[in-house]
Design a protein around this motif. Structure first.
Motif, PDB file in Angstrom:
ATOM      1  N   GLY A  15       0.817  -1.216   0.000  1.00  0.00           N
ATOM      2  CA  GLY A  15       0.000   0.000   0.000  1.00  0.00           C
ATOM      3  C   GLY A  15       0.850   1.265   0.000  1.00  0.00           C
ATOM      4  N   THR A  16       1.900   1.260   0.808  1.00  0.00           N
ATOM      5  CA  THR A  16       2.813   2.411   0.904  1.00  0.00           C
ATOM      6  C   THR A  16       3.457   2.690  -0.446  1.00  0.00           C
ATOM      7  N   GLN A  17       3.990   1.652  -1.067  1.00  0.00           N
ATOM      8  CA  GLN A  17       4.702   1.838  -2.331  1.00  0.00           C
ATOM      9  C   GLN A  17       3.741   2.141  -3.475  1.00  0.00           C
ATOM     10  N   ALA A  18       2.516   1.632  -3.382  1.00  0.00           N
ATOM     11  CA  ALA A  18       1.534   1.862  -4.454  1.00  0.00           C
ATOM     12  C   ALA A  18       1.317   3.353  -4.686  1.00  0.00           C
ATOM     13  N   THR A  19       1.311   4.121  -3.622  1.00  0.00           N
ATOM     14  CA  THR A  19       1.081   5.560  -3.732  1.00  0.00           C
ATOM     15  C   THR A  19       2.112   6.210  -4.639  1.00  0.00           C
ATOM     16  N   ALA A  20       3.384   5.863  -4.442  1.00  0.00           N
ATOM     17  CA  ALA A  20       4.450   6.444  -5.274  1.00  0.00           C
ATOM     18  C   ALA A  20       4.367   5.930  -6.708  1.00  0.00           C
ATOM     19  N   MET A  21       4.010   4.671  -6.862  1.00  0.00           N
ATOM     20  CA  MET A  21       3.963   4.066  -8.203  1.00  0.00           C
ATOM     21  C   MET A  21       2.855   4.676  -9.064  1.00  0.00           C
ATOM     22  N   VAL A  22       1.673   4.867  -8.485  1.00  0.00           N
ATOM     23  CA  VAL A  22       0.567   5.413  -9.291  1.00  0.00           C
ATOM     24  C   VAL A  22       0.872   6.842  -9.728  1.00  0.00           C
ATOM     25  N   GLU A  23       1.540   7.578  -8.865  1.00  0.00           N
ATOM     26  CA  GLU A  23       1.847   8.959  -9.180  1.00  0.00           C
ATOM     27  C   GLU A  23       2.867   9.046 -10.315  1.00  0.00           C
ATOM     28  N   LYS A  24       3.946   8.287 -10.202  1.00  0.00           N
ATOM     29  CA  LYS A  24       5.013   8.377 -11.197  1.00  0.00           C
ATOM     30  C   LYS A  24       4.579   7.867 -12.572  1.00  0.00           C
ATOM     31  N   TYR A  25       3.750   6.809 -12.606  1.00  0.00           N
ATOM     32  CA  TYR A  25       3.421   6.191 -13.899  1.00  0.00           C
ATOM     33  C   TYR A  25       1.968   6.440 -14.329  1.00  0.00           C
ATOM     34  N   ASN A  26       1.289   7.360 -13.680  1.00  0.00           N
ATOM     35  CA  ASN A  26      -0.108   7.683 -14.000  1.00  0.00           C
ATOM     36  C   ASN A  26      -1.006   6.438 -14.070  1.00  0.00           C
ATOM     37  N   LEU A  27      -1.033   5.722 -12.950  1.00  0.00           N
ATOM     38  CA  LEU A  27      -1.827   4.492 -12.888  1.00  0.00           C
ATOM     39  C   LEU A  27      -3.016   4.683 -11.958  1.00  0.00           C
ATOM     40  N   HIS A  28      -4.020   3.845 -12.110  1.00  0.00           N
ATOM     41  CA  HIS A  28      -5.113   3.807 -11.139  1.00  0.00           C
ATOM     42  C   HIS A  28      -4.843   2.661 -10.169  1.00  0.00           C
ATOM     43  N   HIS A  29      -4.828   2.985  -8.878  1.00  0.00           N
ATOM     44  CA  HIS A  29      -4.539   2.004  -7.831  1.00  0.00           C
ATOM     45  C   HIS A  29      -5.805   1.232  -7.481  1.00  0.00           C
ATOM     46  N   ILE A  30      -5.753  -0.084  -7.614  1.00  0.00           N
ATOM     47  CA  ILE A  30      -6.885  -0.916  -7.184  1.00  0.00           C
ATOM     48  C   ILE A  30      -6.422  -1.808  -6.048  1.00  0.00           C
ATOM     49  N   SER A  31      -6.834  -1.493  -4.832  1.00  0.00           N
ATOM     50  CA  SER A  31      -6.532  -2.337  -3.677  1.00  0.00           C
ATOM     51  C   SER A  31      -7.798  -3.096  -3.307  1.00  0.00           C
ATOM     52  N   THR A  32      -7.785  -4.409  -3.520  1.00  0.00           N
ATOM     53  CA  THR A  32      -8.996  -5.182  -3.199  1.00  0.00           C
ATOM     54  C   THR A  32      -9.286  -5.115  -1.696  1.00  0.00           C
TER      55      THR A  32
END
Ligand code: ADP
Length: 190
Positions: A15-32
């Motif tokens: 969850g922590t790393q997802a925040t940085a990843m979605v921002e840098k690569y313009n992704l939509h975060h889906i956490s089930t």
């Protein structure tokens, strides 16, 4: 579209790393997990079904999370891809994901796996429990059930994605920034 799977045991820091990843690569975060907790908070039928299972450290049925994923794919626009966090967690879910994405003529881009040892899982989740107060973080017994669930049902996915040549493992030990940079150096290849 890019379809990244963020993989790893509970407490690995997804969850922590997802925040940085979605921002840098313009992704939509889906956490089930987050989507399920939202259903529980709203008191929906789905939430009622999920609550007991989650609070005992078990998984919710595959069809439930598969439906949630497909719904997100269909409703979210304006991004370069999706970051799946906590899905897939079983082999049938991984197969379902392949089929859902295949409908658009595409496939999973890469699986990024954050790996930490079991001893660290317990330590990190206990730390998180103090801050977030999640019911499934509340006791060692529940956390142990989740670790077992991970080893029995989720770990086989490592072989599944390795065979597909989509498995990229990074060391989850280190500071948040160190782990983030390791993840970015994998994702920069795609
Ligand atoms: P963690 O990463 O700490 O395991 P999550 O927020 O990802 O936490 O998940 C919390 C709980 O939600 C899981 O233990 C499980 O019961 C349920 N859950 C989340 N994702 C799935 C999934 N893909 N399939 C089945 N159950 C899930």
């Amino acid at each position: 579209m890019k379809y990244y799977v963020l993989f790893g045991p509970p407490g690995a820091g997804k969850g922590t790393q997802a925040t940085a990843m979605v921002e840098k690569y313009n992704l939509h975060h889906i956490s089930t997990g987050a989507l399920l907790r939202k259903e529980i908070a709203a008191g929906s039928e789905l939430g009622k079904l999920a609550k007991d299972l989650i609070e005992k450290g078990n998984l919710v049925p595959d069809e439930v999370v598969e439906g949630m994923i497909e719904n997100e794919f269909q409703t979210v626009t304006g991004v370069d891809g999706f970051l799946l966090d906590g899905f897939p967690r079983t082999l049938p879910q991984a197969e379902a994901l392949d089929q859902i994405i295949a409908k658009t003529g595409e496939s999973v881009t890469a699986t990024v796996s954050i790996m930490i040892p079991d001893a660290m899982i317990m330590e990190r989740i206990k730390g998180r429990a103090l801050k977030e107060g999640r019911a499934d973080d509340a006791s060692e017994e529940i956390i142990n059930t989740r670790i077992e669930t991970y080893h029995n049902q989720t770990e086989p996915l490592i072989e599944y994605y390795t065979k597909a040549e989509k498995y990229h493992e990074i060391d989850g030990i280190g500071t948040i920034d160190e782990v983030r940079d390791r993840i970015f150096s994998v994702m920069d290849k795609f």
